[in-house]
Enzyme design. Structure first.
Site, short mmCIF file in Angstrom:
data_model
loop_
_atom_site.label_atom_id
_atom_site.label_comp_id
_atom_site.label_asym_id
_atom_site.label_seq_id
_atom_site.Cartn_x
_atom_site.Cartn_y
_atom_site.Cartn_z
N ASN A 128 -14.78 54.37 131.34
CA ASN A 128 -15.26 56.09 132.48
C ASN A 128 -16.10 57.45 131.18
OD1 ASN A 128 -14.54 53.97 134.71
ND2 ASN A 128 -12.20 55.69 134.83
N HIS A 175 -18.79 54.13 127.12
CA HIS A 175 -20.04 54.23 127.67
C HIS A 175 -20.32 55.21 127.56
CE1 HIS A 175 -19.87 50.41 130.68
NE2 HIS A 175 -19.90 50.25 129.49
N CYS A 218 -34.24 69.86 123.97
CA CYS A 218 -33.63 70.53 122.87
C CYS A 218 -34.41 71.23 122.38
CB CYS A 218 -33.38 69.20 122.40
SG CYS A 218 -32.70 68.80 120.43
N CYS A 266 -35.88 71.02 119.02
CA CYS A 266 -37.00 71.19 118.51
C CYS A 266 -38.29 70.74 120.08
CB CYS A 266 -36.66 69.65 118.23
SG CYS A 266 -36.61 68.28 119.72
N SER A 279 -14.21 46.32 138.08
CA SER A 279 -15.15 45.04 139.03
C SER A 279 -15.52 43.89 137.37
CB SER A 279 -16.22 45.30 139.61
OG SER A 279 -16.92 45.60 138.35
#
Ligand code: OAD
Length: 246
Positions: free
Chosen positions: A102, A119, A148, A150, A189
């Site tokens: 999660n 993740h 950003c 940049c 799952s």
């Protein structure tokens, strides 16, 4: 169910090393939709159609709108008794590793300390060009997609389908699975690799694998015990049962 719970508690009370893999199901009762449940579609799209580098390249604004929606939901949610019970288990056990798929941060908000986020983290932003990354906990980022300094587009600091997991986090998860005597699989799952392989790895290295899920999964027939029901109901029973045994 009571005999399965007793068996799980017996194994937990004997174990020095415990690891847990959580998935979206543990946050379902906090109001966060799962990835493969009945409420997982957003504007008709499945998460797999949005959480990928290809989707982001094709339509960064759409992907960002989905994350913006999820960030808003998560910001308005709170950990549930399942998250708190895992924090309580950690406090009771000397070697406890929480591995989560999660990105919602609810385990940390519930007080869990050692968390391996396989993740990524929805509150992190990363530049697609210069490598900058940083936290942004604003539930509404504007404009979308954000940029950003940049000039390049920022992306959510999460792992998408087809991308590699952060290698340091993954190697710690492998080590935890291999040394676990008990491995809990909660609310997943177990179809997304490589995270789903951790339960089998733990079992091959001698762990008792306990599944906590309100529905059958592809792991159900392989695990050592299934505790069928909601994580927010079963995990507090495990934490309370262990407290009375230790
Ligand atoms: P899924 O949506 O695939 O699975 C959620 C699981 O939770 C299902 O097995 C449900 O039966 C179970 N569940 C639902 N409510 C529950 C409850 N209250 N108590 C216990 N179990 C419950 O979510 P994940 O397995 O987490 O990856 O999905 C894995 C990965 O696929 C995600 O991290 C994400 C996704 O695409 C990426 O984005 C890379």
């Amino acid at each position: 169910m009571d005999s399965e719970l007793e068996l799980a508690l017996h194994w937990l009370s004997q174990a020095n090393h415990v690891a847990v893999l959580t998935g979206a199901g543990i946050s379902a009762e906090s109001g966060i939709p799962t990835f493969r449940g009945p409420d997982s579609r957003w504007r008709g799209c499945l998460p797999e159609q949005l959480a990928s580098p290809e989707a982001f390249k094709h339509n960064p604004r759409l992907v960002w709108e989905w994350y913006d929606w999820r960030r808003g939901l998560i910001a308005g949610s709170a950990p549930n008794p399942g998250h708190y019970a895992l924090a309580a288990l950690e406090a009771q056990l000397s070697d406890f590793t929480l591995i989560t798929q999660n990105v919602d941060g609810l385990h940390a908000r519930a007080g869990s300390q050692q968390i391996l986020c396989l993740h990524g983290d929805i509150w992190t932003l990363a530049c697609t060009a210069c490598g900058w990354s940083g936290r942004n906990e604003s539930p509404q980022i504007r404009p979308l997609p954000p940029s950003c300094t940049c000039g390049a587009i920022l992306r959510p600091g999460v792992v998408w389908f087809g991308e590699s997991l952060p290698s340091d986090v993954w190697s710690q998860a492998l080590q935890a699975a291999q040394r676990a005597e008990v491995f809990l699989v909660v609310g997943t799952s177990a179809v997304v690799m490589p995270a789903a392989s951790l339960a089998s790895l733990a079992q091959q290295h001698g762990a008792k694998v306990i599944e906590v899920n309100n529905q059958a999964t592809r792991l159900s027939s392989q695990v050592d015990v299934v505790l069928r029901g909601s994580a927010s109901e079963i995990l507090p029973r495990l934490a309370a049962g262990l407290r009375s045994k230790l």
